[in-house]
Design a protein around this motif. Structure first.
Motif, short mmCIF file in Angstrom:
data_model
loop_
_atom_site.label_atom_id
_atom_site.label_comp_id
_atom_site.label_asym_id
_atom_site.label_seq_id
_atom_site.Cartn_x
_atom_site.Cartn_y
_atom_site.Cartn_z
N ARG A 46 -75.34 -3.03 -12.52
CA ARG A 46 -75.20 -3.89 -11.15
C ARG A 46 -76.35 -4.63 -11.01
N ALA A 47 -77.52 -3.85 -11.00
CA ALA A 47 -78.81 -4.47 -10.94
C ALA A 47 -79.13 -5.74 -11.68
N ALA A 48 -78.78 -5.74 -13.02
CA ALA A 48 -78.84 -6.52 -14.06
C ALA A 48 -77.77 -7.80 -13.56
N ALA A 49 -76.60 -7.56 -13.25
CA ALA A 49 -75.89 -8.55 -12.59
C ALA A 49 -76.49 -9.14 -11.65
N LEU A 50 -76.84 -8.64 -10.32
CA LEU A 50 -77.58 -9.17 -9.40
C LEU A 50 -78.40 -10.19 -9.76
N LYS A 51 -79.42 -9.57 -10.74
CA LYS A 51 -80.57 -10.40 -11.38
C LYS A 51 -80.55 -11.47 -11.94
N ALA A 52 -79.16 -11.60 -12.64
CA ALA A 52 -78.59 -12.83 -13.31
C ALA A 52 -77.84 -13.89 -12.38
N LEU A 53 -77.56 -13.11 -11.45
CA LEU A 53 -77.02 -14.05 -10.27
C LEU A 53 -78.27 -14.80 -9.23
N GLY A 54 -79.46 -14.15 -9.55
CA GLY A 54 -80.55 -14.63 -8.73
C GLY A 54 -80.68 -13.78 -7.55
N PHE A 55 -80.62 -12.53 -7.47
CA PHE A 55 -80.59 -11.85 -6.49
C PHE A 55 -81.38 -10.48 -6.89
N VAL A 56 -81.83 -9.79 -5.79
CA VAL A 56 -82.27 -8.29 -6.18
C VAL A 56 -81.99 -7.60 -4.77
N GLN A 57 -81.71 -6.12 -4.95
CA GLN A 57 -81.34 -5.49 -3.93
C GLN A 57 -82.68 -5.57 -2.89
N ALA A 58 -82.09 -5.59 -1.61
CA ALA A 58 -82.99 -5.48 -0.44
C ALA A 58 -83.73 -4.05 -0.37
N PRO A 59 -85.12 -4.18 0.09
CA PRO A 59 -85.89 -2.82 0.00
C PRO A 59 -85.28 -1.91 1.05
N ALA A 60 -85.12 -0.75 0.71
CA ALA A 60 -84.63 0.61 1.27
C ALA A 60 -82.84 0.28 1.40
N ALA A 61 -82.32 -0.80 0.70
CA ALA A 61 -80.69 -0.88 0.92
C ALA A 61 -80.31 0.15 -0.13
N GLU A 62 -79.16 0.48 0.35
CA GLU A 62 -78.38 1.60 -0.54
C GLU A 62 -76.95 1.16 -0.41
N ALA A 83 -67.55 -1.45 -2.76
CA ALA A 83 -68.81 -1.09 -2.58
C ALA A 83 -69.81 -2.36 -1.94
N SER A 84 -70.56 -2.09 -1.28
CA SER A 84 -71.63 -3.22 -0.64
C SER A 84 -72.97 -2.83 -0.60
N VAL A 85 -73.85 -3.83 -0.76
CA VAL A 85 -75.31 -3.49 -0.71
C VAL A 85 -75.93 -4.94 -0.10
N TRP A 86 -77.05 -4.81 0.71
CA TRP A 86 -77.77 -6.01 1.09
C TRP A 86 -78.87 -6.43 0.00
N VAL A 87 -78.69 -7.78 -0.29
CA VAL A 87 -79.54 -8.45 -1.21
C VAL A 87 -80.50 -9.42 -0.88
N ARG A 88 -81.40 -9.88 -1.56
CA ARG A 88 -81.88 -10.98 -1.15
C ARG A 88 -82.21 -11.88 -2.42
N SER A 89 -82.46 -13.26 -2.37
CA SER A 89 -82.78 -14.02 -3.44
C SER A 89 -83.88 -13.49 -4.27
N ARG A 90 -84.00 -13.65 -5.56
CA ARG A 90 -85.06 -13.11 -6.37
C ARG A 90 -86.41 -13.57 -5.73
N THR A 91 -86.47 -14.94 -5.48
CA THR A 91 -87.72 -15.40 -5.24
C THR A 91 -88.33 -14.89 -3.87
N GLU A 92 -87.20 -14.58 -2.91
CA GLU A 92 -87.62 -14.21 -1.71
C GLU A 92 -87.75 -12.39 -1.91
N GLY A 93 -87.20 -12.00 -2.90
CA GLY A 93 -87.32 -10.46 -2.85
C GLY A 93 -88.66 -10.18 -3.70
N ALA A 94 -89.16 -10.89 -4.32
CA ALA A 94 -90.57 -10.86 -5.24
C ALA A 94 -91.93 -11.00 -4.13
N ALA A 95 -91.44 -11.80 -3.06
CA ALA A 95 -92.59 -12.00 -1.93
C ALA A 95 -93.01 -10.54 -1.27
#
Length: 95
Positions: A46-62, A83-95
């Motif tokens: 799931r994390a790899a798929a999110l990354k490929a879409l340009g997103f990362v799981q938000a901090p502390a999100a489950e 299933a659902s989880v909060w995500v951020r764009s990879r560029t914002e998630g890296a900040a």
């Protein structure tokens, strides 16, 4: 503050699909379709798929899992998982 969006994972047509809900957009939502099969994609998949879409799981999100039923009044009705989880764009998630 980084904008958070909701990513959802659902079983559909014999497989699983992951998509990011982008409200207010006229473009198709970012989506990844996993291969056919009943096996739930792992956290790593799931994390790899999110990354490929340009997103990362938000901090502390489950990941949150919900059982849905075609007919909630019928206990024998087929169910599927959502299933659902909060995500951020990879560029914002890296900040």
């Amino acid at each position: 503050m980084a904008r958070e969006l909701r990513a959802q994972l659902s079983s559909s047509r014999g497989g699983w699909r992951l998509y990011v809900v982008v409200r207010g957009s006229v473009d198709p939502w970012p989506e990844h379709v996993f291969g056919q099969g009943d096996r739930v994609p792992t956290f790593t998949e799931r994390a790899a798929a999110l990354k490929a879409l340009g997103f990362v799981q938000a901090p502390a999100a489950e990941w949150e899992w919900t059982e849905c039923s075609a007919d909630p009044d019928d206990p024998a009705s087929p169910v599927w998982l959502l299933a659902s989880v909060w995500v951020r764009s990879r560029t914002e998630g890296a900040a």
